[in-house]
Design an enzyme around this catalytic site. Structure first.
Site, PDB file in Angstrom:
ATOM      1  N   ASN A 147       0.817  -1.222   0.000  1.00  0.00           N
ATOM      2  CA  ASN A 147       0.000   0.000   0.000  1.00  0.00           C
ATOM      3  C   ASN A 147       0.848   1.269   0.000  1.00  0.00           C
ATOM      4  O   ASN A 147       0.362   2.345   0.319  1.00  0.00           O
ATOM      5  CB  ASN A 147      -0.989  -0.018   1.172  1.00  0.00           C
ATOM      6  N   ARG A 285       3.139   7.005  11.482  1.00  0.00           N
ATOM      7  CA  ARG A 285       2.540   6.485  12.706  1.00  0.00           C
ATOM      8  C   ARG A 285       2.327   7.648  13.661  1.00  0.00           C
ATOM      9  O   ARG A 285       3.192   8.534  13.773  1.00  0.00           O
ATOM     10  CB  ARG A 285       3.450   5.433  13.377  1.00  0.00           C
ATOM     11  N   GLN A 314      -4.678   3.130  18.549  1.00  0.00           N
ATOM     12  CA  GLN A 314      -5.752   2.977  17.578  1.00  0.00           C
ATOM     13  C   GLN A 314      -6.666   1.838  17.999  1.00  0.00           C
ATOM     14  O   GLN A 314      -6.141   0.759  18.310  1.00  0.00           O
ATOM     15  CB  GLN A 314      -5.177   2.733  16.179  1.00  0.00           C
ATOM     16  N   HIS A 333      -7.484   5.707  10.387  1.00  0.00           N
ATOM     17  CA  HIS A 333      -6.347   5.159   9.618  1.00  0.00           C
ATOM     18  C   HIS A 333      -6.853   4.441   8.352  1.00  0.00           C
ATOM     19  O   HIS A 333      -7.277   3.292   8.423  1.00  0.00           O
ATOM     20  CB  HIS A 333      -5.589   4.188  10.532  1.00  0.00           C
TER      21      HIS A 333
HETATM   22  P1  NDP Z   1      10.067   1.534   3.560  1.00  0.00           P
HETATM   23  O1  NDP Z   1      10.689   0.493   4.387  1.00  0.00           O
HETATM   24  O2  NDP Z   1      10.132   1.423   2.089  1.00  0.00           O
HETATM   25  O3  NDP Z   1      10.664   2.945   3.941  1.00  0.00           O
HETATM   26  C1  NDP Z   1      10.960   3.309   5.233  1.00  0.00           C
HETATM   27  C2  NDP Z   1      12.131   4.238   5.176  1.00  0.00           C
HETATM   28  O4  NDP Z   1      12.260   4.841   6.455  1.00  0.00           O
HETATM   29  C3  NDP Z   1      13.421   3.544   4.854  1.00  0.00           C
HETATM   30  O5  NDP Z   1      13.917   4.071   3.642  1.00  0.00           O
HETATM   31  C4  NDP Z   1      14.313   3.889   6.039  1.00  0.00           C
HETATM   32  O6  NDP Z   1      15.559   4.365   5.634  1.00  0.00           O
HETATM   33  C5  NDP Z   1      13.635   5.095   6.622  1.00  0.00           C
HETATM   34  N1  NDP Z   1      13.990   5.314   8.026  1.00  0.00           N
HETATM   35  C6  NDP Z   1      13.987   4.429   9.044  1.00  0.00           C
HETATM   36  N2  NDP Z   1      14.370   5.041  10.165  1.00  0.00           N
HETATM   37  C7  NDP Z   1      14.639   6.321   9.849  1.00  0.00           C
HETATM   38  C8  NDP Z   1      15.096   7.439  10.589  1.00  0.00           C
HETATM   39  N3  NDP Z   1      15.378   7.330  11.896  1.00  0.00           N
HETATM   40  N4  NDP Z   1      15.255   8.612   9.932  1.00  0.00           N
HETATM   41  C9  NDP Z   1      14.999   8.721   8.612  1.00  0.00           C
HETATM   42  N5  NDP Z   1      14.575   7.676   7.849  1.00  0.00           N
HETATM   43  C10 NDP Z   1      14.395   6.505   8.479  1.00  0.00           C
HETATM   44  O7  NDP Z   1       8.537   1.625   4.042  1.00  0.00           O
HETATM   45  P2  NDP Z   1       7.314   2.405   3.359  1.00  0.00           P
HETATM   46  O8  NDP Z   1       7.835   3.651   2.752  1.00  0.00           O
HETATM   47  O9  NDP Z   1       6.511   1.485   2.531  1.00  0.00           O
HETATM   48  O10 NDP Z   1       6.455   2.735   4.664  1.00  0.00           O
HETATM   49  C11 NDP Z   1       6.970   3.601   5.653  1.00  0.00           C
HETATM   50  C12 NDP Z   1       6.045   3.645   6.859  1.00  0.00           C
HETATM   51  O11 NDP Z   1       4.798   4.217   6.502  1.00  0.00           O
HETATM   52  C13 NDP Z   1       5.673   2.255   7.416  1.00  0.00           C
HETATM   53  O12 NDP Z   1       6.670   1.745   8.271  1.00  0.00           O
HETATM   54  C14 NDP Z   1       4.387   2.567   8.158  1.00  0.00           C
HETATM   55  O13 NDP Z   1       4.675   2.996   9.467  1.00  0.00           O
HETATM   56  C15 NDP Z   1       3.785   3.719   7.358  1.00  0.00           C
HETATM   57  N6  NDP Z   1       2.635   3.282   6.555  1.00  0.00           N
HETATM   58  C16 NDP Z   1       1.413   3.889   6.753  1.00  0.00           C
HETATM   59  C17 NDP Z   1       0.304   3.474   6.064  1.00  0.00           C
HETATM   60  C18 NDP Z   1      -1.015   4.167   6.232  1.00  0.00           C
HETATM   61  O14 NDP Z   1      -2.048   3.598   5.853  1.00  0.00           O
HETATM   62  N7  NDP Z   1      -1.044   5.354   6.771  1.00  0.00           N
HETATM   63  C19 NDP Z   1       0.369   2.352   5.120  1.00  0.00           C
HETATM   64  C20 NDP Z   1       1.722   1.872   4.887  1.00  0.00           C
HETATM   65  C21 NDP Z   1       2.787   2.295   5.618  1.00  0.00           C
HETATM   66  P3  NDP Z   1      16.859   3.457   5.558  1.00  0.00           P
HETATM   67  O15 NDP Z   1      16.527   2.413   4.548  1.00  0.00           O
HETATM   68  O16 NDP Z   1      17.879   4.442   5.115  1.00  0.00           O
HETATM   69  O17 NDP Z   1      17.046   2.911   6.926  1.00  0.00           O
END
Ligand code: NDP
Length: 428
Positions: A147, A285, A314, A333
């Site tokens: 998603n 989140r 939630q 959400h």
């Molecule tokens: P990804 O794993 O593709 O991306 C997450 C990114 O966050 C990674 O590139 C990671 O970077 C980065 N990251 C982790 N820790 C840090 C930090 N401390 N500072 C900066 N960057 C950081 O996941 P998605 O993009 O698919 O999803 C991200 C989040 O979105 C999910 O974990 C979830 O919480 C939320 N979400 C919400 C939804 C909704 O319905 N509202 C649905 C789907 C997701 P690196 O690789 O460099 O560590």
């Protein structure tokens, strides 16, 4: 025989739709980075129909029945007397969705003696105490990418809604007004603004790509920097830390997972360093932001608007201050559970279950923990820790009398209203 405990959100108040607004959803070939879509052997559902609710059962009912496994589907997830707590001790697998999360705290994991696998039907496994799960040697998997595009689209909508003051203007129309000055006294174009993403993973990068045609200045901060050609193509400015980015942006969108490093990242201090009148969009989140700092910033004008779909806990209690704070564009959400997304994550859950039940490896990109160790997507984006503290507050939602009433009762209650509407249509 395995026992699979699946926590899903309630059916619609008026019962499940008999027909849908559209006749299906587009068939996608691959995800934007080339990752393969879910590959279960079969699915027993029609893509484009409700699957994430109790009656939808993620389309798993027939498959698990025919293969001789026990499936319990419930929305009753909070409190010691909930169906979830009662069924947990002898369950082998728990399936939960971030939209209606069954918090797997250390206390609950201690009771779940048989549990081996926790599947997130979606993305974001912060509702699991990953520290306790790692100590127990559990496998935690989610449906990576299912998603991410749904959320990236949602974020563009929220950014435009906040800046253009869409929601209050819509309300004036509903309230039969024509109050243009009221509508536009907080309305701006985003053209020329600086927009920054915290993280450029699947969602973050998807948002940056979608925003490029708006002639804005794009920024991002990340732990692993993007390749130079991607930065160049999108005209991205990289920031080594979130503070340096937040200082220069008119709009910040949060797209990192919730883990100990990001919990309460946007607190009074960081929000105070943002430009006065910045917009903050959080679909990652709820706990990435300090709840009360956001309220204070909206009340003082430090933030011009806040929008998102994620809360903590939630479901959010009725008195959660984000329901009533000024200049917000909050929804429950929902961003990642469009009908389009549901078809993908239902198929992904089925793929994971097929693998696990047949003793085949689960796809690497779906893994957060593999038998207690960070793996796959988890090894890149998470740190092991616990961010579920306070989740027991979700119980208050029910205590305040909000839905969790059985679907049949709600349907019966809704009937007179439906009959009235029908009668009104007949008269018209
Ligand atoms: P990804 O794993 O593709 O991306 C997450 C990114 O966050 C990674 O590139 C990671 O970077 C980065 N990251 C982790 N820790 C840090 C930090 N401390 N500072 C900066 N960057 C950081 O996941 P998605 O993009 O698919 O999803 C991200 C989040 O979105 C999910 O974990 C979830 O919480 C939320 N979400 C919400 C939804 C909704 O319905 N509202 C649905 C789907 C997701 P690196 O690789 O460099 O560590």
């Amino acid at each position: 025989m395995a026992k699979i405990l699946c926590v899903l959100y309630d059916d619609p108040i008026d019962g499940c739709p008999r027909s849908y607004a559209r006749d299906g959803i587009p068939k996608l070939e691959r995800y934007p980075d080339g990752q393969e879509l879910p590959t279960p052997k079969r699915v027993d559902f029609t893509p484009g129909e409700l699957l994430g609710n109790v009656s939808g059962g993620l389309g798993l009912k027939r498959f698990l029945k025919e293969s001789g496994h026990q499936l319990i589907v419930t929305s009753d997830k909070d409190g010691a007397d909930s169906v979830f707590e009662k069924e947990l001790p002898d369950s082998d697998v728990v399936i939960s969705q971030p939209f209606w999360p069954a918090y797997l705290t250390a206390e609950r994991l201690a009771k779940a003696k048989k549990l081996k696998l926790a599947i997130t039907a979606g993305i974001g496994s912060d509702h699991v105490d990953l520290k306790a799960a790692a100590e127990r040697g559990l496998t935690v998997a989610e449906i990576t990418y299912c998603n991410s595009v749904s959320v990236a689209e949602h974020i563009v909508m929220l950014i435009l809604s906040l800046a253009h003051n869409y929601i209050p203007s819509y309300q004036w129309a509903v309230d039969k007004g024509w109050n243009i000055a009221d509508c536009v006294s907080r309305a701006y174009d985003i053209e020329g603004m600086s927009i920054g993403s915290v993280a450029a993973g699947r969602i973050g990068l998807g948002v940056l790509k979608r925003l490029k045609p708006f002639d804005v200045k794009l920024h991002y901060t990340e732990r692993h920097r993007l390749p130079e050609d991607v930065e160049r193509a999108l005209g991205l400015s990289y920031h080594g830390d979130v503070e340096s980015m937040a200082r220069v942006c008119d709009i910040v969108t949060i797209n990192c997972p919730l883990h100990p490093e990001t919990e309460h990242l946007f607190n009074d201090d960081l929000i105070g360093k943002m430009k006065r009148g910045a917009y903050l969009v959080n679909t990652a989140r709820g706990k990435v932001c300090d709840r009360d700092a956001v309220v204070r910033a909206l009340e003082s004008g430090q933030l011009a608007g806040y929008a998102g779909d994620v809360w903590f806990p939630q479901p959010a209690p009725e008195d959660h201050p984000w329901r009533t704070m000024p200049h917000h564009g909050m929804t429950p959400h929902v961003a990642g559970t469009t009908l389009s997304a549901q078809a993908r994550y239902a198929a992904g859950v089925r793929e994971i279950l097929e693998c696990w039940l047949e003793g085949r490896p689960i796809r690497e990109e779906y893994l957060i923990l593999k038998e207690g160790r960070l793996a796959g997507a988890g090894a890149r984006a998470y740190t092991v820790g616990n961010v579920t503290a306070g989740s027991e507050e979700a119980r208050r939602f029910r205590a305040e009398g909000r839905p969790l009433r059985p679907a049949a009762v709600r349907r019966a209650r809704a009937r007179p209203a439906r009959a009235k509407r029908k009668a009104a249509r007949r008269v018209a």
